[in-house]
Each structure stands twice: as C-alpha cells, then as structure tokens.
Design a protein around this motif. Structure first.
Motif, short mmCIF file in Angstrom:
data_model
loop_
_atom_site.label_atom_id
_atom_site.label_comp_id
_atom_site.label_asym_id
_atom_site.label_seq_id
_atom_site.Cartn_x
_atom_site.Cartn_y
_atom_site.Cartn_z
N TYR A 29 1.27 -1.33 -0.08
CA TYR A 29 -0.22 0.16 0.32
C TYR A 29 1.02 0.91 -0.41
CZ TYR A 29 -3.72 3.52 1.75
OH TYR A 29 -4.36 4.85 1.36
N PRO A 31 0.41 5.10 0.19
CA PRO A 31 -0.21 6.53 0.27
C PRO A 31 -0.49 7.76 -1.19
CG PRO A 31 1.59 6.68 1.81
CD PRO A 31 1.74 5.41 0.55
N PRO A 34 -3.71 5.93 -2.47
CA PRO A 34 -4.61 5.87 -1.66
C PRO A 34 -5.51 5.41 -1.83
CG PRO A 34 -5.29 8.16 -2.15
CD PRO A 34 -4.05 7.61 -3.60
N TYR A 35 -6.03 4.78 -2.98
CA TYR A 35 -7.45 3.55 -2.54
C TYR A 35 -6.95 2.43 -3.52
CZ TYR A 35 -10.28 8.31 -3.05
OH TYR A 35 -10.83 9.48 -3.00
N ARG A 55 -8.57 -0.60 -1.80
CA ARG A 55 -8.67 -1.47 -0.03
C ARG A 55 -10.02 -1.64 -0.34
NH1 ARG A 55 -5.96 3.36 4.23
NH2 ARG A 55 -7.02 4.34 3.31
N THR A 111 -2.01 0.01 7.13
CA THR A 111 -2.67 0.98 6.28
C THR A 111 -3.57 2.03 6.36
OG1 THR A 111 -4.64 -0.25 4.67
CG2 THR A 111 -2.65 -0.67 4.08
N ASP A 112 -4.49 1.95 7.47
CA ASP A 112 -5.31 3.18 7.97
C ASP A 112 -4.69 4.28 8.98
OD1 ASP A 112 -8.38 4.10 8.52
OD2 ASP A 112 -7.73 3.56 10.27
N VAL A 115 -3.09 6.83 6.50
CA VAL A 115 -3.95 7.09 5.38
C VAL A 115 -5.06 6.19 5.85
CG1 VAL A 115 -5.48 7.75 2.84
CG2 VAL A 115 -2.56 6.90 3.41
N GLU A 120 -8.88 9.17 2.16
CA GLU A 120 -8.01 9.46 0.70
C GLU A 120 -7.66 9.77 -0.25
OE1 GLU A 120 -10.10 5.30 2.19
OE2 GLU A 120 -10.23 7.53 1.25
N HIS A 123 -4.82 12.76 0.44
CA HIS A 123 -3.37 11.99 0.05
C HIS A 123 -2.94 11.73 -1.26
CE1 HIS A 123 -2.43 11.45 4.21
NE2 HIS A 123 -3.75 10.74 4.57
#
Length: 144
Positions: A29, A31, A34-35, A55, A111-112, A115, A120, A123
């Motif tokens: 992942y 940033p 970000p999706y 994600r 990941t959370d 971001v 998202e 970022h």
C-alpha cells in the motif's frame, strides 16, 4: 509522506478441489495511490503477477461478499475473522486463493494508520494526475 505498508502472507492457491499449494503473496500500500492495494503473487516457475484493486474492496470482503468485476473477495465460512477467498478473473480464466483474514486485517489496520479510511482524497494528487493524462490524450489526438 513517503511511508508505505508492506506485508507478505502465505495464501493457498486452489487449483482444483483436490489440489492446492501455498504461495507467498506480497501486499503493498502506497499513500500516493491511496485507494489501491497491490498484491503480487509469486507462483513457482512463473514470473510474479501483480494485481491492484480497491482497499475498500479488500476490507468489505473480510465480512461479506465484495466485488462485481474481475476481483471477488468473500469470507469462507461463518464467524469473525474466517478465512477469505480471493477470486481473480481474466477473460475465461480464473484463479482462486484462500488466506486467513487475520494477517489481512493487520495489513489494513497499518494502512489505516497512514491514510485513514475516508480520507484518501486528501493524500492523492488526483487533479495533477488527471491533467497529465488528459494532456497526453490531447497530444496523441493532435499528433494523429
């Protein structure tokens, strides 16, 4: 922020009801995108194969069936943190993988932290990327 999240998990590649084998799969992942989550499958004797998908699709697939395109993710069996099945399709070909939900949840939690889900858009530099793509398309049309 140049931080990224990586993890390696072992997944069962289900070739048929009688045949499966475990393979390493790298989760990544970044940033800047970000999706998306990327999975790179390391099949023996083949070059690594990478897939990118949302994600949120991976997160939703932990608790219920998710996906309506080439990627389908769903829990296998009842109960919290059951295994999850990941079905990848290209044309008429498909591959089915099964993995414990626990390392996937741990990856998504990490990941959370960099971001948060729902943030998202703050970022990614989507406007600049879209401008770049549109300029490239216009340049191709004007050249042709």
């Amino acid at each position: 922020m140049h931080e990224s999240v990586q993890a390696e998990v072992l997944m069962s590649f289900l070739v048929s009801e009688e045949l499966s084998f475990r393979i390493p799969v790298e989760l990544r992942y970044v940033p800047a995108d970000p999706y998306a989550v990327r999975m790179t499958f390391h099949l023996p004797g083949d070059a690594p194969v990478s897939w990118a998908f949302g994600r949120d699709l991976l997160l939703d697939g932990i608790v219920g069936a998710s996906g309506d395109g080439d990627v389908h993710i769903a829990p296998v069996g009842p109960g919290e943190l059951a295994d999850i099945a990941i079905r990848l399709r290209v044309g008429d070909e498909e591959a089915l993988f099964q993995v414990s939900a626990a390392p996937i949840v741990a990856f998504l939690d990490r990941t959370d932290r960099i971001v948060p889900l729902g943030q998202e858009q703050a970022h990614g530099d989507f406007a600049a990327e879209l401008d770049q793509v549109l300029l490239s398309i216009l340049a191709e049309e004007n050249a042709g």
